[in-house]
Design a protein around this motif. Structure first.
Motif: not given
Length: 92
Positions: A5-10, A19-26, A52-54, A66-68
């Protein structure tokens, strides 16, 4: 991490800015494309390690975004390696 159902991303960059800091995305199954959403196979669209570009849609739960990839033809996997380690070329 990948599920059906989902792909978790950094998130490592915004536009051309690293970015100097990483963020979580899905990326949720329903946000991969606009058409035939019920036929989307997450493991057929993404693999662990893909770049991935989102577009960011919203701030989700657990401090992830939340990414698309559905909103533009320029969104989606932009860099990937094959199982053998070679670079893959985009087909669409």
């Amino acid at each position: 991490r990948m599920t059906l159902e989902r792909a978790e991303c950094i998130i490592v960059a915004i536009g051309e800015t690293v970015l100097s800091e990483k963020f979580r995305g899905v990326i949720r199954k329903q946000d991969v494309r606009f058409f035939e959403v019920d036929k989307v196979g997450m493991v057929e669209c993404f693999r662990v390690g893909d770049f991935v570009r989102a577009q960011v849609l919203a701030l989700g739960d657990l401090r992830s975004y939340v990414l698309s990839t559905a909103s533009s033809d320029s969104h989606g996997v932009i860099l990937a390696k094959s199982q053998a380690g070679g670079m893959l070329e985009p087909v669409s």
